[in-house]
Design a protein around this motif. Sequence first.
Motif, PDB file in Angstrom:
ATOM      1  N   LYS A 126       0.834  -1.196   0.000  1.00 15.95           N
ATOM      2  CA  LYS A 126       0.000   0.000   0.000  1.00 15.95           C
ATOM      3  C   LYS A 126       0.871   1.249   0.000  1.00 15.95           C
ATOM      4  O   LYS A 126       1.783   1.383   0.821  1.00 15.95           O
ATOM      5  N   GLY A 127       0.584   2.146  -0.929  1.00 15.91           N
ATOM      6  CA  GLY A 127       1.307   3.406  -1.014  1.00 15.91           C
ATOM      7  C   GLY A 127       0.354   4.580  -1.021  1.00 15.91           C
ATOM      8  O   GLY A 127      -0.721   4.523  -0.416  1.00 15.91           O
ATOM      9  N   THR A 128       0.729   5.632  -1.728  1.00 16.91           N
ATOM     10  CA  THR A 128      -0.115   6.813  -1.825  1.00 16.91           C
ATOM     11  C   THR A 128      -0.570   7.004  -3.257  1.00 16.91           C
ATOM     12  O   THR A 128       0.241   7.162  -4.173  1.00 16.91           O
ATOM     13  N   GLN A 129      -1.884   6.948  -3.451  1.00 15.37           N
ATOM     14  CA  GLN A 129      -2.455   7.119  -4.785  1.00 15.37           C
ATOM     15  C   GLN A 129      -2.289   8.567  -5.239  1.00 15.37           C
ATOM     16  O   GLN A 129      -2.412   9.499  -4.432  1.00 15.37           O
ATOM     17  N   GLY A 130      -1.965   8.763  -6.528  1.00 17.53           N
ATOM     18  CA  GLY A 130      -1.781  10.123  -7.010  1.00 17.53           C
ATOM     19  C   GLY A 130      -1.843  10.222  -8.520  1.00 17.53           C
ATOM     20  O   GLY A 130      -1.948   9.217  -9.226  1.00 17.53           O
ATOM     21  N   HIS A 131      -1.757  11.452  -9.008  1.00 16.13           N
ATOM     22  CA  HIS A 131      -1.790  11.707 -10.445  1.00 16.13           C
ATOM     23  C   HIS A 131      -0.448  11.341 -11.056  1.00 16.13           C
ATOM     24  O   HIS A 131       0.608  11.696 -10.528  1.00 16.13           O
ATOM     25  N   ALA A 132      -0.475  10.655 -12.182  1.00 13.75           N
ATOM     26  CA  ALA A 132       0.762  10.175 -12.807  1.00 13.75           C
ATOM     27  C   ALA A 132       1.660  11.310 -13.269  1.00 13.75           C
ATOM     28  O   ALA A 132       2.889  11.163 -13.321  1.00 13.75           O
TER      29      ALA A 132
ATOM     30  N   ARG B 123       7.144  10.275  -4.437  1.00 13.50           N
ATOM     31  CA  ARG B 123       6.151   9.213  -4.613  1.00 13.50           C
ATOM     32  C   ARG B 123       6.339   8.076  -3.604  1.00 13.50           C
ATOM     33  O   ARG B 123       7.453   7.732  -3.245  1.00 13.50           O
ATOM     34  N   ARG B 124       5.220   7.531  -3.178  1.00 13.16           N
ATOM     35  CA  ARG B 124       5.203   6.273  -2.415  1.00 13.16           C
ATOM     36  C   ARG B 124       4.447   5.276  -3.301  1.00 13.16           C
ATOM     37  O   ARG B 124       3.282   4.978  -3.092  1.00 13.16           O
ATOM     38  N   ASP B 125       5.172   4.782  -4.294  1.00 12.12           N
ATOM     39  CA  ASP B 125       4.567   4.000  -5.383  1.00 12.12           C
ATOM     40  C   ASP B 125       4.590   2.502  -5.047  1.00 12.12           C
ATOM     41  O   ASP B 125       5.653   1.879  -5.026  1.00 12.12           O
ATOM     42  N   PRO B 126       3.432   1.904  -4.795  1.00 11.60           N
ATOM     43  CA  PRO B 126       3.409   0.476  -4.456  1.00 11.60           C
ATOM     44  C   PRO B 126       3.762  -0.424  -5.643  1.00 11.60           C
ATOM     45  O   PRO B 126       4.224  -1.551  -5.443  1.00 11.60           O
ATOM     46  N   MET B 127       3.557   0.074  -6.867  1.00 13.01           N
ATOM     47  CA  MET B 127       3.887  -0.736  -8.039  1.00 13.01           C
ATOM     48  C   MET B 127       5.394  -0.964  -8.139  1.00 13.01           C
ATOM     49  O   MET B 127       5.855  -2.087  -8.371  1.00 13.01           O
ATOM     50  N   ALA B 128       6.168   0.113  -7.952  1.00  8.42           N
ATOM     51  CA  ALA B 128       7.627  -0.034  -7.993  1.00  8.42           C
ATOM     52  C   ALA B 128       8.108  -0.918  -6.846  1.00  8.42           C
ATOM     53  O   ALA B 128       9.021  -1.740  -7.008  1.00  8.42           O
ATOM     54  N   GLY B 129       7.480  -0.768  -5.679  1.00  7.82           N
ATOM     55  CA  GLY B 129       7.844  -1.618  -4.549  1.00  7.82           C
ATOM     56  C   GLY B 129       7.540  -3.085  -4.819  1.00  7.82           C
ATOM     57  O   GLY B 129       8.357  -3.973  -4.530  1.00  7.82           O
TER      58      GLY B 129
ATOM     59  N   ALA C 110      -5.464   2.360 -13.844  1.00  9.45           N
ATOM     60  CA  ALA C 110      -5.647   3.339 -14.919  1.00  9.45           C
ATOM     61  C   ALA C 110      -4.278   3.844 -15.354  1.00  9.45           C
ATOM     62  O   ALA C 110      -3.340   3.887 -14.554  1.00  9.45           O
ATOM     63  N   SER C 111      -4.158   4.208 -16.604  1.00  5.12           N
ATOM     64  CA  SER C 111      -2.857   4.537 -17.164  1.00  5.12           C
ATOM     65  C   SER C 111      -2.276   5.837 -16.619  1.00  5.12           C
ATOM     66  O   SER C 111      -1.063   6.034 -16.649  1.00  5.12           O
ATOM     67  N   ASN C 112      -3.114   6.740 -16.126  1.00  9.18           N
ATOM     68  CA  ASN C 112      -2.598   8.027 -15.667  1.00  9.18           C
ATOM     69  C   ASN C 112      -2.706   8.211 -14.156  1.00  9.18           C
ATOM     70  O   ASN C 112      -2.839   9.324 -13.651  1.00  9.18           O
ATOM     71  N   VAL C 113      -2.669   7.111 -13.421  1.00  9.21           N
ATOM     72  CA  VAL C 113      -2.791   7.158 -11.965  1.00  9.21           C
ATOM     73  C   VAL C 113      -1.676   6.337 -11.324  1.00  9.21           C
ATOM     74  O   VAL C 113      -1.383   5.223 -11.766  1.00  9.21           O
ATOM     75  N   ILE C 114      -1.048   6.900 -10.291  1.00  7.56           N
ATOM     76  CA  ILE C 114      -0.156   6.105  -9.434  1.00  7.56           C
ATOM     77  C   ILE C 114      -1.064   5.263  -8.552  1.00  7.56           C
ATOM     78  O   ILE C 114      -1.886   5.815  -7.807  1.00  7.56           O
ATOM     79  N   PRO C 115      -0.970   3.943  -8.621  1.00  2.57           N
ATOM     80  CA  PRO C 115      -1.905   3.124  -7.844  1.00  2.57           C
ATOM     81  C   PRO C 115      -1.707   3.300  -6.345  1.00  2.57           C
ATOM     82  O   PRO C 115      -0.612   3.609  -5.871  1.00  2.57           O
TER      83      PRO C 115
END
Length: 492
Positions: free
Chosen positions: A279-285, A293-299, A349-354
């Motif tokens: 779990k990270g922080t959702q945000g605009h890409a 960023r606290r990007d859960p995808m990269a983690g 979504a393609s333009n969102v940090i999950p």
Amino acid sequence: MPSIPHLSVSLLLLLVTACANGFSEEKKLLHSEILKDEAVARLFELGKVSDSEEFLERTFQSAASVRAGSLIRRWMEDAGLQTWVDQMGNVHGRHEGLNPREKALLMGSHLDTVIDAGVFDGALGIITALSALKVLKIKGMLGNLKRPVEVIAFSDEEGVRFQSTFLGSAAIAGVLPVSTLQVHDKRSVSLTEEVSLIESQNRLTIYDTSSGVTVQGSLRMNSIDISEENLLQLKYDPESVYGYVEVHIEQGPVLENVGLPLGLVKGIAGQTRLKVTVKGTQGHAGTVPMKMRRDPMAGAAELIVLLESLCNQPESFLSYDGQCAASAAQSLAGSLVCTVGEISTWPSASNVIPGQVTFTVDIRAMDDLGREAIIYEFSNRIHQICDKRSVLCFVERKHDADAVACDAELSSKLRSAVYAAVGPLSDDELLDMPVLMSGAGHDAMAMSHLTKVAMLFVRCRSGISHSPAEHVLNDDVWAAGMALLEFLESLV
């Protein structure tokens, strides 16, 4: 190494040898009609029973699963067996033999499939067992069996619908928790909505992990009323069971590589399934700076690569007081495999940090202590990486099964049956029947909690399974059927 003839040539030579030894060619042809021609036809007929028109899919208590059970039950009756369906949806066919009080030999496999499946996984073990018993019936020998013989088509082994493997066989073995009845299912099809975003038109895939149906509810929808009390009553008395034998495709390339149709199984790898949530922080890409960023995808990506490295070279990671745990790493050599099978993100979504990423981990090894060492090391490093990335991580153990060793005595009898039925698989003494480890779980794994087990693997093309490309030669189906027939005739 001398070349190994294709099995079809070997079988022709065996027909000549059998005639010289007093066995008629007519007998062999009868076996071929039942053990090969009819068996193969039934495999493909069963393969057409699907919940999807585009691919093969049969999950626990689906409409296709119920139809498949009815078809198998008809074939059981054709083999001279008395049939019934139990309260977990398992289909049974039984003949009592000369002495119904003797311990029963159980055989079979599972009738459910993965999504986009092949026609042999599971079905082969059911069909070959029924074909062998049908030959005994035609020969008038079915009633001469010294002990009861029962074929079981287990209702669920793959765990696709409820993410809980061995529903059928674990119930028979008495190791299925009663809490399983309240587990909710998982939809195999995602819900897709058109979503209008400010910058572009995108498709947002929303995964509904539950359709609200429990294991108990799915059974009741098919007029099977099960409670916690009668689930416990499904367990067979261990004193009433002689053993369990399962024929299954190898699901690997070893038999094809050595050019042999059949192989004995000496054991099944232990297995652990994990669900990892990051779990990270959702945000605009486009608006959140990279360093903020606290990007859960990269983690999640870093964790997945870590898992691959850990399982490729466990000796480089496992440690105790700063020293490499050589014994644990050595015990894992040749059997440890780790896989990430599912990844889901929210929102997708393609333009969102999950904001959240979830993935599954499957860890298998023949050594249970070594497998636990891998899980412990992976869990520790997960939290180190997540702390470094300022994301939250959670690890859930969803499934555990200890490694299983096949029974030496029962396996020896199965080996003798193969040689008696098919003859030497090669004239090279160095190419004795292969003895293989199974990296895949099988119903024999659950049944080992009830009784001794033995398994026979059948060659499959390129080792492919869980795929429409799954394929077994007709002659190899025949060879497996002849081996089971010989095994059963030893009980006469």
